[in-house]
Design a protein around this motif. Structure first.
Motif, short mmCIF file in Angstrom:
data_model
loop_
_atom_site.label_atom_id
_atom_site.label_comp_id
_atom_site.label_asym_id
_atom_site.label_seq_id
_atom_site.Cartn_x
_atom_site.Cartn_y
_atom_site.Cartn_z
N LEU A 36 -7.59 0.49 -12.88
CA LEU A 36 -7.71 -0.29 -11.64
C LEU A 36 -7.17 0.48 -10.44
O LEU A 36 -7.72 0.40 -9.34
CB LEU A 36 -6.96 -1.62 -11.79
CG LEU A 36 -7.59 -2.67 -12.71
CD1 LEU A 36 -6.65 -3.86 -12.89
CD2 LEU A 36 -8.93 -3.15 -12.15
N THR A 37 -6.09 1.23 -10.67
CA THR A 37 -5.50 2.04 -9.59
C THR A 37 -6.48 3.09 -9.10
O THR A 37 -6.68 3.26 -7.89
CB THR A 37 -4.21 2.73 -10.09
OG1 THR A 37 -3.27 1.74 -10.50
CG2 THR A 37 -3.59 3.57 -8.98
N VAL A 38 -7.10 3.80 -10.04
CA VAL A 38 -8.04 4.86 -9.68
C VAL A 38 -9.26 4.28 -8.98
O VAL A 38 -9.68 4.76 -7.91
CB VAL A 38 -8.46 5.66 -10.93
CG1 VAL A 38 -9.59 6.64 -10.59
CG2 VAL A 38 -7.27 6.42 -11.51
N VAL A 39 -9.83 3.22 -9.56
CA VAL A 39 -11.03 2.61 -8.98
C VAL A 39 -10.73 2.00 -7.61
O VAL A 39 -11.47 2.22 -6.64
CB VAL A 39 -11.61 1.54 -9.93
CG1 VAL A 39 -12.74 0.76 -9.25
CG2 VAL A 39 -12.12 2.18 -11.22
N GLY A 40 -9.64 1.24 -7.52
CA GLY A 40 -9.29 0.56 -6.26
C GLY A 40 -9.02 1.52 -5.12
O GLY A 40 -9.59 1.39 -4.03
N ASN A 41 -8.16 2.51 -5.37
CA ASN A 41 -7.82 3.46 -4.30
C ASN A 41 -8.97 4.38 -3.95
O ASN A 41 -9.19 4.69 -2.78
CB ASN A 41 -6.59 4.28 -4.72
CG ASN A 41 -5.30 3.50 -4.61
OD1 ASN A 41 -4.83 3.19 -3.53
ND2 ASN A 41 -4.71 3.15 -5.75
N SER A 42 -9.74 4.82 -4.95
CA SER A 42 -10.90 5.69 -4.69
C SER A 42 -11.95 4.94 -3.87
O SER A 42 -12.55 5.51 -2.94
CB SER A 42 -11.51 6.18 -6.00
OG SER A 42 -10.59 6.94 -6.75
N PHE A 61 -4.50 5.65 8.38
CA PHE A 61 -3.22 5.58 7.65
C PHE A 61 -3.40 4.91 6.29
O PHE A 61 -2.82 5.35 5.30
CB PHE A 61 -2.18 4.82 8.48
CG PHE A 61 -1.69 5.57 9.67
CD1 PHE A 61 -1.04 6.80 9.53
CD2 PHE A 61 -1.85 5.07 10.95
CE1 PHE A 61 -0.57 7.50 10.63
CE2 PHE A 61 -1.38 5.76 12.06
CZ PHE A 61 -0.74 6.98 11.90
N ILE A 62 -4.21 3.85 6.23
CA ILE A 62 -4.43 3.16 4.96
C ILE A 62 -5.12 4.10 3.96
O ILE A 62 -4.78 4.11 2.77
CB ILE A 62 -5.28 1.89 5.18
CG1 ILE A 62 -4.46 0.84 5.95
CG2 ILE A 62 -5.74 1.30 3.85
CD1 ILE A 62 -5.25 -0.39 6.35
N GLY A 63 -6.07 4.89 4.45
CA GLY A 63 -6.75 5.85 3.58
C GLY A 63 -5.78 6.88 3.02
O GLY A 63 -5.84 7.24 1.83
N ASN A 64 -4.87 7.34 3.84
CA ASN A 64 -3.87 8.30 3.37
C ASN A 64 -2.88 7.64 2.41
O ASN A 64 -2.41 8.29 1.46
CB ASN A 64 -3.12 8.91 4.57
CG ASN A 64 -3.86 10.07 5.17
OD1 ASN A 64 -3.80 11.19 4.69
ND2 ASN A 64 -4.59 9.80 6.25
N LEU A 65 -2.56 6.37 2.64
CA LEU A 65 -1.69 5.64 1.71
C LEU A 65 -2.37 5.51 0.34
O LEU A 65 -1.72 5.67 -0.70
CB LEU A 65 -1.37 4.25 2.28
CG LEU A 65 -0.41 3.40 1.45
CD1 LEU A 65 0.98 4.03 1.39
CD2 LEU A 65 -0.31 1.98 2.03
N SER A 66 -3.67 5.25 0.34
CA SER A 66 -4.42 5.15 -0.91
C SER A 66 -4.43 6.49 -1.64
O SER A 66 -4.31 6.55 -2.87
CB SER A 66 -5.85 4.68 -0.65
OG SER A 66 -5.88 3.32 -0.33
N PHE A 67 -4.61 7.57 -0.88
CA PHE A 67 -4.59 8.91 -1.48
C PHE A 67 -3.22 9.19 -2.11
O PHE A 67 -3.13 9.71 -3.23
CB PHE A 67 -4.90 9.96 -0.41
CG PHE A 67 -4.77 11.37 -0.91
CD1 PHE A 67 -5.69 11.90 -1.80
CD2 PHE A 67 -3.72 12.17 -0.49
CE1 PHE A 67 -5.56 13.21 -2.27
CE2 PHE A 67 -3.58 13.47 -0.95
CZ PHE A 67 -4.50 14.00 -1.84
N LEU A 68 -2.16 8.84 -1.39
CA LEU A 68 -0.80 9.01 -1.93
C LEU A 68 -0.60 8.20 -3.20
O LEU A 68 -0.04 8.70 -4.19
CB LEU A 68 0.23 8.57 -0.88
CG LEU A 68 0.89 9.62 0.00
CD1 LEU A 68 1.87 8.96 0.95
CD2 LEU A 68 1.61 10.67 -0.83
#
Length: 305
Positions: A36-42, A61-68
């Protein structure tokens, strides 16, 4: 860093339990959470990159937070999955060092990034007419770069300091990853100066960003209270709700572990709380920033057939 000073060549991670049935159950749970983490953040990163409506400072910023979060979870979960289904619970000295370095670097970077996001919300609410010019792409990129740079510079310092100890006694870590407190417990030699250094880094990398976040929200509250209509105040606060949720969950779990008095410390409690901010929290962030966000929902509708 000299390896010859260390008599320990590997560490044994006890993990959560030695019961085979429980380990299999935990494997299924962690695999589900990681998926779920990989699918959600990707997905969130892809939506932000592909939809022009999301090309704003907030979503940058949200995109970078997801990448982190994607990277952060990947530092821990694959090793947890292996230890759940394998009889070999060992991790090499070099592997432990690398995991420690990246976990500290990403954790510190996330603290700085959350502070940058708080500043972004302050500018958006306090100076809406100047927001686009004030939060330029150059400034946003600079804030993100400083977050990464500050996080990994401090991680390099604490990693070098921690692994300069002699680990000359037991090599068993009562945890599921190479964390700071279990490693310090295993280390030999005088630790008084190190503990002072450790709390200095905690203050500079966790407390200081937390203070900046608090200051930003105090200014936000002051601005919102000057808005005459209740609907306007509610709308202003709603733009901060996702960020506030992330800050509360992330900082709450970290401060619970590292800021408690040692008399209150328990490795069993530590495992539960650290599981939250290392494994569960990265899964929750995409939900926090998308479930109540109309722009993200619209972008997802465009993507789906």
């Amino acid at each position: 860093m000299e390896r010859s000073n260390h008599t320990v060549t590997e560490f044994i991670l006890l993990g959560f339990t030695t019961d085979p049935g429980m380990q299999l159950g935990l494997f299924v749970v962690f695999l589900g959470v990681y998926s779920l983490t990989v699918v959600g953040n990707s997905t969130l990163i892809m939506l932000i990159c592909n939809d022009s409506c999301l090309h704003t400072p907030m979503y940058f910023f949200i995109g970078n937070l997801s990448f982190l979060d994607l990277w952060y979870s990947s530092v821990y979960t694959p090793k947890i999955l292996v230890t759940c289904i394998s009889e070999d619970k060992s991790m090499s000295f070099a592997g432990c060092l690398c995991q420690f370095f990246f976990s500290a670097g990403l954790a510190y970077s996330e603290c700085y990034l959350l502070a940058a996001m708080a500043f972004d919300r302050y500018v958006a609410i306090s100076k809406p007419l100047l927001y686009a010019r004030a939060m330029s792409i150059k400034l946003c990129a600079l804030l993100v770069a400083v977050s990464y740079f500050g996080g990994f510079i401090n991680s390099s310092i604490i990693t070098k300091k921690t692994f300069s100890f002699n680990f000359c006694h037991e090599n068993i870590i009562d945890d599921f990853f190479c964390d700071l407190l279990p490693l310090v417990k295993l280390a030999c030699g005088e630790k008084g100066n190190y503990k002072f250094f450790m709390y200095f880094l905690l203050a500079s990398n966790v407390i200081c960003p937390a203070v900046l976040i608090l200051a930003s929200y105090l200014f936000i509250i002051a601005t919102v209270l000057r808005i005459s209509s209740s609907q306007g105040r509610l709308k202003a606060f709603s733009t901060c709700s996702s960020h506030l949720t992330s800050v509360t969950l992330y900082y709450g779990s970290i401060l619970y572990i590292y800021a408690l008095p040692r008399s209150s410390y328990s490795f069993d409690t530590d495992k539960i709380v650290s599981t939250f901010y290392t494994v569960v929290f990265p899964m929750l962030n995409p939900m926090i920033y998308s479930l109540r966000n109309k722009d993200v929902k619209e972008a997802l509708k465009k993507l789906l057939p």
